[in-house]
Design a protein around this motif. Sequence first.
Motif, mmCIF file in Angstrom:
data_model
loop_
_atom_site.group_PDB
_atom_site.id
_atom_site.type_symbol
_atom_site.label_atom_id
_atom_site.label_comp_id
_atom_site.label_asym_id
_atom_site.label_seq_id
_atom_site.Cartn_x
_atom_site.Cartn_y
_atom_site.Cartn_z
ATOM 1 N N TRP A 129 12.578 -2.284 0.940
ATOM 2 C CA TRP A 129 11.260 -2.926 0.919
ATOM 3 C C TRP A 129 10.974 -3.734 2.187
ATOM 4 O O TRP A 129 9.831 -4.098 2.436
ATOM 5 C CB TRP A 129 11.105 -3.797 -0.322
ATOM 6 C CG TRP A 129 11.062 -2.981 -1.572
ATOM 7 C CD1 TRP A 129 11.992 -2.962 -2.571
ATOM 8 C CD2 TRP A 129 10.051 -2.049 -1.959
ATOM 9 N NE1 TRP A 129 11.614 -2.066 -3.543
ATOM 10 C CE2 TRP A 129 10.430 -1.497 -3.198
ATOM 11 C CE3 TRP A 129 8.865 -1.608 -1.376
ATOM 12 C CZ2 TRP A 129 9.664 -0.535 -3.866
ATOM 13 C CZ3 TRP A 129 8.103 -0.660 -2.038
ATOM 14 C CH2 TRP A 129 8.501 -0.139 -3.270
ATOM 15 N N ARG B 192 6.722 -2.835 2.120
ATOM 16 C CA ARG B 192 6.356 -3.919 1.190
ATOM 17 C C ARG B 192 4.882 -3.822 0.780
ATOM 18 O O ARG B 192 4.501 -4.319 -0.265
ATOM 19 C CB ARG B 192 6.735 -5.272 1.754
ATOM 20 C CG ARG B 192 5.873 -5.755 2.874
ATOM 21 C CD ARG B 192 6.294 -7.164 3.341
ATOM 22 N NE ARG B 192 6.095 -7.301 4.755
ATOM 23 C CZ ARG B 192 7.004 -7.075 5.691
ATOM 24 N NH1 ARG B 192 8.210 -6.713 5.363
ATOM 25 N NH2 ARG B 192 6.720 -7.205 6.950
ATOM 26 N N GLN C 211 4.672 -2.143 -2.647
ATOM 27 C CA GLN C 211 5.329 -2.731 -3.811
ATOM 28 C C GLN C 211 4.325 -3.034 -4.912
ATOM 29 O O GLN C 211 3.146 -3.244 -4.655
ATOM 30 C CB GLN C 211 6.044 -4.039 -3.431
ATOM 31 C CG GLN C 211 7.396 -3.812 -2.842
ATOM 32 C CD GLN C 211 8.138 -5.111 -2.603
ATOM 33 O OE1 GLN C 211 7.713 -5.924 -1.791
ATOM 34 N NE2 GLN C 211 9.237 -5.285 -3.299
ATOM 35 N N GLY D 251 9.872 -2.164 -8.572
ATOM 36 C CA GLY D 251 10.545 -1.970 -7.294
ATOM 37 C C GLY D 251 11.938 -1.398 -7.391
ATOM 38 O O GLY D 251 12.605 -1.219 -6.381
#
Length: 181
Positions: free
Chosen positions: A49, A64, A67, A159
């Motif tokens: 991430w 990210r 996410q 995630g």
Amino acid sequence: MSKENNLGPARRRWLYAAVAAAAGLGGAGLAWWKFTPQSVDDGAVAALWQLSFDTPTGERLALRSLQGRPLLINFWATWCPPCIEELPLLDAFYKENSSKGWQVLGLAVDKVGPVRDFLVKQPLAFPVALAGMEGVGLSKSLGNVSSGLPFSVVLGSDGEVKNRKLGKVTPVDLARWRELK
């Protein structure tokens, strides 16, 4: 006649069959181990991430930013026939499920030129980023011990890794993954 040669034809056939069966089982076991995704390295998902990649258009894509929603990451290359064969299926999955929160990311283990040329001929609705040869190490950290392509990883909206597959995805795989969220 020597003692080593006193096996009759029936016993010899049985011995050959037994040796062949043992070799076949051993080979199947090795293939199963080699092509079954192994465990994810400690910290690999958290590190994933934090990564960002160039896109074929020269922009940067930070993972990210993806996410919070289910994500299917597909490691592929332009020189990989099964990868190319499965891309239309992944594109259809994305088009059908993006309104339901699903994301798809193609991580090309390739160079920018071939990827750009490919996308001109076969545009994809989902984003594609360039992982280059570093993508091999990334896929290994996510359980792809044989470094084979294509390799797909399904991450849930939390995630975390929900499923992985080495080899071409099927409609059955995608239907099963759609339920994971």
